[in-house]
Scaffold this motif. Structure first.
Motif, short mmCIF file in Angstrom:
data_model
loop_
_atom_site.label_atom_id
_atom_site.label_comp_id
_atom_site.label_asym_id
_atom_site.label_seq_id
_atom_site.Cartn_x
_atom_site.Cartn_y
_atom_site.Cartn_z
N THR A 79 0.83 -1.20 0.00
CA THR A 79 0.00 0.00 0.00
C THR A 79 0.86 1.25 0.00
O THR A 79 0.62 2.20 -0.76
N SER A 82 2.41 1.94 -3.43
CA SER A 82 1.52 2.06 -4.58
C SER A 82 1.02 3.49 -4.72
O SER A 82 0.41 4.03 -3.79
N PRO A 83 1.25 4.13 -5.87
CA PRO A 83 0.74 5.50 -6.06
C PRO A 83 -0.78 5.58 -5.93
O PRO A 83 -1.31 6.58 -5.46
N GLN A 84 -1.46 4.54 -6.35
CA GLN A 84 -2.92 4.49 -6.23
C GLN A 84 -3.33 3.14 -5.63
O GLN A 84 -3.77 2.23 -6.33
N SER A 88 -7.51 3.21 0.79
CA SER A 88 -6.77 4.36 1.30
C SER A 88 -5.74 3.91 2.33
O SER A 88 -5.92 2.88 3.01
N THR A 118 6.83 7.55 -2.74
CA THR A 118 5.38 7.44 -2.64
C THR A 118 4.91 7.36 -1.19
O THR A 118 3.86 7.92 -0.85
N HIS A 122 1.88 9.58 0.69
CA HIS A 122 0.80 9.03 1.51
C HIS A 122 0.85 9.59 2.94
O HIS A 122 -0.19 9.85 3.55
#
Length: 203
Positions: A79, A82-84, A88, A118, A122
């Motif tokens: 998670t 991962s950019p997306q 959430s 990344t 986040h």
């Protein structure tokens, strides 16, 4: 087992099952597969993985403990990188903390990621979302916490944010307004912090 059935069972309390340990062992393979695939509803909403969190993994057999902790730690890393991500970061953090009854390895994994990547993107979004709960030490921030043998982990999270989080997001150009709000965490006592927040940002 269907996604709907797994979600429903994952939200149950331990007293729902005649044989709790066996039920958790039966549930976990489907639950972890569905979480990894992004199709589970147990990573969102109150009480998502309550049943898993009622297991004291420190008392489980070594192979079971390693498998469960290994999954949640690997899911958390995926998670963060991962950019997306499929869920959430906030939902995954809460789910991991509830399932394994600790925030410590997830905070450690966050700070171990290379600065400027990344994970820091986040982190900035996470702190922007949660800064008021941190200032208030609102225990509902980890709303699914089920380890009744230890206190809510708010103090641990606040300490980590001050020692690691603020500097990491500052280095990446985080908004000055957010940094100013997070600096209030250095004031001892949530009542004093909230008073300072009101005076500075709400008047």
């Amino acid at each position: 087992m269907s996604v709907e059935a797994v979600d429903a069972l994952a939200r149950e309390g331990f007293d729902h099952f005649d044989d709790f340990a066996a039920s958790v062992r039966r549930l976990l393979p489907d639950l972890t597969r569905q979480l990894a695939a992004g199709v589970s509803g147990a990573a969102g909403g109150f009480g998502g993985v309550q049943v898993v969190g009622h297991t004291d993994w420190s008392l489980a057999p070594d192979d079971e403990r390693a498998a469960v902790l290994g999954f949640f730690e690997a899911w958390w890393l995926d998670t963060l990188r991962s950019p997306q991500p499929l869920y959430s970061v906030d939902d995954v953090f809460q789910t991991c903390a509830t399932a394994t009854r600790t925030v410590t390895p997830y905070l450690a994994a966050w700070v171990a990621e290379a600065p400027g990547g990344t994970a820091d993107v986040h982190l900035c979004a996470f702190l922007d979302l949660q800064h008021l709960d941190l200032i208030n030490e609102d225990e509902r921030m980890i709303g699914w916490w089920t380890d009744y043998s230890r206190p809510e982990p708010m103090a641990e999270i606040v300490t980590w944010v001050l020692e690691h989080g603020v500097d990491r997001i500052r280095a990446q150009g985080a908004p000055s307004d957010l940094l100013s709000r997070l600096e209030l965490l250095r004031i001892p006592g949530y009542e004093e912090r909230w008073a300072a927040y009101e005076a500075r940002f709400l008047t």
